[in-house]
Design a protein around this motif. Structure first.
Motif, mmCIF file in Angstrom:
data_model
loop_
_atom_site.group_PDB
_atom_site.id
_atom_site.type_symbol
_atom_site.label_atom_id
_atom_site.label_comp_id
_atom_site.label_asym_id
_atom_site.label_seq_id
_atom_site.Cartn_x
_atom_site.Cartn_y
_atom_site.Cartn_z
ATOM 1 N N UNK A 90 -13.302 -28.999 -5.627
ATOM 2 C CA UNK A 90 -14.297 -29.991 -6.023
ATOM 3 C C UNK A 90 -15.594 -29.289 -6.436
ATOM 4 N N UNK A 101 -13.108 -31.355 3.469
ATOM 5 C CA UNK A 101 -12.851 -32.621 2.750
ATOM 6 C C UNK A 101 -11.734 -33.449 3.379
ATOM 7 N N UNK A 102 -10.638 -32.797 3.700
ATOM 8 C CA UNK A 102 -9.486 -33.528 4.236
ATOM 9 C C UNK A 102 -9.727 -34.103 5.618
ATOM 10 N N UNK A 104 -12.804 -35.164 6.715
ATOM 11 C CA UNK A 104 -13.884 -36.153 6.655
ATOM 12 C C UNK A 104 -13.348 -37.574 6.615
ATOM 13 N N UNK A 105 -12.173 -37.766 6.035
ATOM 14 C CA UNK A 105 -11.623 -39.101 5.865
ATOM 15 C C UNK A 105 -10.956 -39.574 7.152
ATOM 16 N N UNK A 149 -8.499 -25.300 2.324
ATOM 17 C CA UNK A 149 -8.654 -26.747 2.188
ATOM 18 C C UNK A 149 -7.340 -27.471 2.458
ATOM 19 N N UNK A 150 -6.232 -26.843 2.027
ATOM 20 C CA UNK A 150 -4.927 -27.485 2.222
ATOM 21 C C UNK A 150 -4.442 -27.339 3.660
ATOM 22 N N UNK B 188 -8.337 -33.144 -9.861
ATOM 23 C CA UNK B 188 -9.243 -33.294 -8.725
ATOM 24 C C UNK B 188 -8.917 -34.560 -7.942
ATOM 25 N N UNK B 195 -5.135 -34.774 -0.042
ATOM 26 C CA UNK B 195 -5.835 -34.518 1.219
ATOM 27 C C UNK B 195 -6.051 -35.796 2.026
ATOM 28 N N UNK B 197 -6.875 -39.071 0.735
ATOM 29 C CA UNK B 197 -7.753 -40.110 0.205
ATOM 30 C C UNK B 197 -6.946 -41.077 -0.653
ATOM 31 N N UNK B 201 -10.744 -44.352 -2.557
ATOM 32 C CA UNK B 201 -11.640 -43.417 -1.871
ATOM 33 C C UNK B 201 -11.801 -42.131 -2.660
#
Lengths: 382, 292
Positions: A90, A101-102, A104-105, A149-150, B188, B195, B197, B201
């Motif tokens: 991103x 990122x992953x 946060x949700x 990230x993954x 993206x 991930x 979303x 979202x």
């Protein structure tokens, strides 16, 4: 082995606008396995990966994940994460926020996010880069962020789509070791897509060779190299001389006009077969002491060996030898019985294995009708 | 592999820089002349008239005139109308831009062409057409009459003025957003979904923040002409709504009061300048982060 099956792919087919990209794919992927889908551009490997990730739905067949049908499960509900081909990081977030990122949700407390990001930064040697913007990172660093990230979501399976394609050769080798290390450390199943056979052989527990939307062979790297099932696999994995031959009887193969003792059996007497002989398994001997003779047409110095092309009755053999041989000399070829690998005929017979040119591409380059086809996966070229 | 997080700063090759500067100066000469004659000099005139009376003596009377309730009301009304029109434009333009950006490139050019087509006609003609449609004896009232309804008074209603502004300036909002959205790698969104979303979202956390630059330039490009417009409001209100642009127009053209007209223009320009600076502040934060 008592490994449990994690993903079962059954009779999966997929077409894009009438072009079949996958036909009858059957594949079991085991827990904690490093499995590589290997094949040339357009063979369907990326589509297979995208079906596992949930980005494509198969036209036919099922994908089972731990015994559960995944057909209607969207990507965001699958316990699978992906390292994308060009990382797809991103650009509006820094390294820390990309990795976090992953999480946060998922309503995870801030301090737990911080500690898990820290863990990932350490695992991927990115400590100190937290505040950096993605655009300021090198390809290798972006690669690590993509992996971190993954992996932070602790997926059961990590999908890697040509992750090393954009890196230069030396860095690619380092990253191979690094990926292997991370896979051992985390015990996560890796499904790796590449068109580079050397990557597949050096990293994988299991290699799946694909071509034309079909699986050609599944096996360990050694199996794939030593016992290719057809001319395509033999040619794609390493260098091979592939000759047209017949099985005279068990342990008796006839090719290049001569009969040789071999170690293969179980064919019909007189069955027509493909014979694979690896360049490093041929010994150069004086012309008068061998039943197979030919003329050297080219010699290339490769550092630790010479690669020579020998014309034997019009068929160009590739031979790797440590001794220099002058071009235009007549030499004998010595082939031991265990150097001869016999394969059943297939649709790929006769298409590969003569070294008049090295690659199909060289022939395609001079064919004006070759190829403007809709590419569904476009790996970076070597 | 270890890498140094601090990247080395390259020395700029000063000599080359100067040479390039000199060359570009030559190329830019016509533009500079143009800018001086048609932008700088008129601005100086505005400044001169703002601070002088009819005899050329220095005065702040013109600025004090701006403090009168009538003018303050015009300024306020202009800002409110412009804000509402900009907001409506944004709400209409974003989904439209999103849809256009998802089209294949040849369909995208067609959609862009259709969107820009009305811009080939002067906005004055378009506004006048709009007035004719909504007139007391316009098409809509004719239809209402045919259906047996009584005449509806459209002209002068606030929403019609907003409609006029939106109709005239919508493409200015759509285009920059389309440009930005087209540039966002669709991978993206896949990455965000991967991930965990949901598509919605993913939109909120990836697409929307990445399209901020387009939104900001769209807002600027719509707000500025809206706040200073002089024709739309007077035409579509039948003269009942007067915005600051109309005041400036009548000061110059009807009353020949260059002093008060200049003062209003001067203050309006400063207001616009401030709003652009504020908008750019939002945009800058992003680009600064990217460069940091």
């Amino acid at each position: 082995m008592e490994k449990t099956i994690l993903i079962e792919i059954r009779d999966v087919s997929k077409a894009f606008k009438g072009t079949k990209v996958l036909q009858g794919i059957n594949l079991d992927i085991h827990d904690k396995e490093f499995i590589t889908l290997l094949g040339p551009s357009g063979c369907g490997k990326t589509t297979t990966l995208r079906i596992i990730g949930g980005f494509e739905t198969p036209d036919e067949g099922t994908v089972m994940f731990e015994g559960e049908d995944m057909s209607n499960i969207p990507p965001y509900h699958r316990n699978v994460n992906t390292v994308f081909q060009k990382y797809a990081l991103f650009p509006h977030l820094n390294v820390y926020d990309n990795i976090a990122f992953g999480l946060r949700i998922k309503k995870i407390p801030k301090d737990e996010i911080a500690s898990r990001v820290e863990e990932m930064l350490q695992m991927t040697s990115l400590v100190g880069f937290e505040k950096r913007q993605i655009s300021t990172l090198s390809g290798g660093q972006q690669q690590r962020v993509a992996i971190a990230r993954a992996l932070i979501n602790k997926p059961k399976v990590l999908l890697l789509d040509e992750p090393l394609g954009a890196l230069d050769l030396k860095l690619r080798k380092d990253m191979q070791n690094e990926l292997k290390r991370i896979q051992h450390l985390t015990g996560i199943t890796f499904i790796y897509v590449t068109h580079v056979q050397e990557e597949a052989l050096s990293m994988s527990d299991t290699v799946v060779v694909m071509a034309d939307g079909k699986i050609q062979q599944i096996g360990t790297p050694e199996d794939i190299y030593n016992e290719p099932t057809n001319a395509f696999v033999a040619d794609f994995i390493g260098e091979s001389n592939i000759l047209d031959g017949t099985m005279v009887a068990d342990f008796q193969a006839r090719f290049a006009g001569k009969t040789f003792p071999c170690v293969d059996s179980g064919f019909e007497p007189g069955e027509s077969v493909d014979i694979v002989i690896r360049p490093e398994d041929v010994d150069v001997v004086p012309a008068n002491s061998s039943q197979l003779t030919g003329t050297v047409t080219s010699v290339t110095f490769k550092g630790d060996y010479y690669e020579i092309i020998v014309d034997v009755c019009g068929f160009k053999w590739m031979i790797e030898t440590s001794d220099y041989v002058a071009p235009e000399t007549c030499i004998g070829l010595k082939i031991d019985p265990d150097a001869i690998h016999v394969m059943k005929k297939s649709e790929y017979s006769g298409r590969f294995g003569d070294y008049s040119t090295f690659s199909e591409e060289a022939e395609e380059l001079s064919d004006p009708n070759y190829g403007i086809e809709p590419e569904e996966d476009t790996p970076d070229d070597e | 592999m270890t890498s140094n997080p601090v990247s080395p700063v390259k020395k700029s090759p000063i000599r080359h820089f100067r040479l390039a500067n000199l060359r570009s100066l030559g190329i830019l000469t016509p533009h500079i002349v143009w800018c001086v004659i048609f932008i700088v000099v008129p601005l100086l005139f505005v400044l001169y008239y703002t601070f002088t009376d009819r005899n050329g003596a220095f005065t702040t009377d013109n600025l004090q005139f701006l403090g009168t309730p009538e003018i303050l009301r015009c300024f306020g009304l202009s800002i409110v109308y412009a804000l509402v029109a900009t907001a409506v434009c944004l709400l209409l333009a974003y989904p439209l831009a999103l849809a256009i950006s998802k089209l294949k490139s040849n369909h995208q050019s067609l959609a862009t062409l259709l969107l820009m087509l009305p811009m080939w006609v002067s906005f004055i003609i378009r506004t006048y057409t709009l007035k004719n449609i909504f007139n007391d004896n316009g098409i809509i009232n004719q239809i209402i009459a045919m259906l047996g309804g009584g005449e509806v008074k459209f002209l002068g209603q606030s929403w019609l003025i907003i409609l006029g502004m939106v109709y005239d300036f919508l493409p200015y909002m759509v285009m920059p957003i389309v440009t930005v959205l087209t540039g966002i790698d669709p991978k993206l969104n896949e990455a965000a979904e991967d991930l965990g979303y949901s598509p919605f979202r993913a939109f909120l956390h990836v697409t929307l923040p990445l399209s901020r630059a387009g939104i900001i330039s769209g807002i600027t490009m719509v707000f500025v002409p809206c706040v200073s417009t002089f024709y739309i409001s007077s035409t579509l209100s039948g003269g009942t709504v007067t915005l600051i642009g109309d005041k400036i127009e009548s000061a110059f053209l009807s009353n020949s009061n260059f002093q008060q007209g200049s003062a209003m223009s001067f203050v309006l320009m400063i207001l616009i300048l401030i709003s652009i600076l504020v908008m750019n502040k939002f945009g800058d934060k992003e680009s600064e982060e990217l460069l940091a």
